[in-house]
Design a protein around this motif. Sequence first.
Motif: not given
Length: 172
Positions: A3-28
């Motif tokens: 259970k802790y591994f799942r939480i830990f990997f889920s947390f890592i996955f969320l951090v990576l997802l947030i980090k990657n989505s924060a690197a992309q910014v669109s502007i007009t």
Amino acid sequence: MVKYFRIFFSFIFLVLLIKNSAAQVSITAQVFAEVISSNTATEVAQLNFGKFSPGISGGKIIISPQGILTSAGTVVPGASQHNAGTFNISGDAAGTFVVTLPDEPVILTEISGSKTMQVIDWVSDPPSGSNITLVEGGTQTVYVGATLVVGNIIDNPSGLYSGTYSITFDYN
């Protein structure tokens, strides 16, 4: 523990997802282009060598861009109107252009016959081949002169002779 591994990997996955989505910014953004009017040229006065007598052996009539008429040989100018060609050029106020004059002789043909004369040695003011800046308001006047080669009275009998020439005002 799993259970802790799942939480830990889920947390890592969320951090990576947030980090990657924060690197992309669109502007007009905006882009501009401005279309300016092209140069226009208007013939204000026609190049006119006036009336003359060719004399025994002919010669030349020269009109400067300033409208000054001179003759050579046995050609005798008459008391008539003569003038340089005059063109008004208009366009973008900051624009420049180059005048290109005929580089080949232009033929004048007798209106009521088949006799001819040549126009050579074209000159302009401002000079051809140089960058000419349109003055305030986007206008400039160009004056054109040339030399008319006249034959004797048999080669060029009395009559009116005419022809056309091409002049180019190339916008830069």
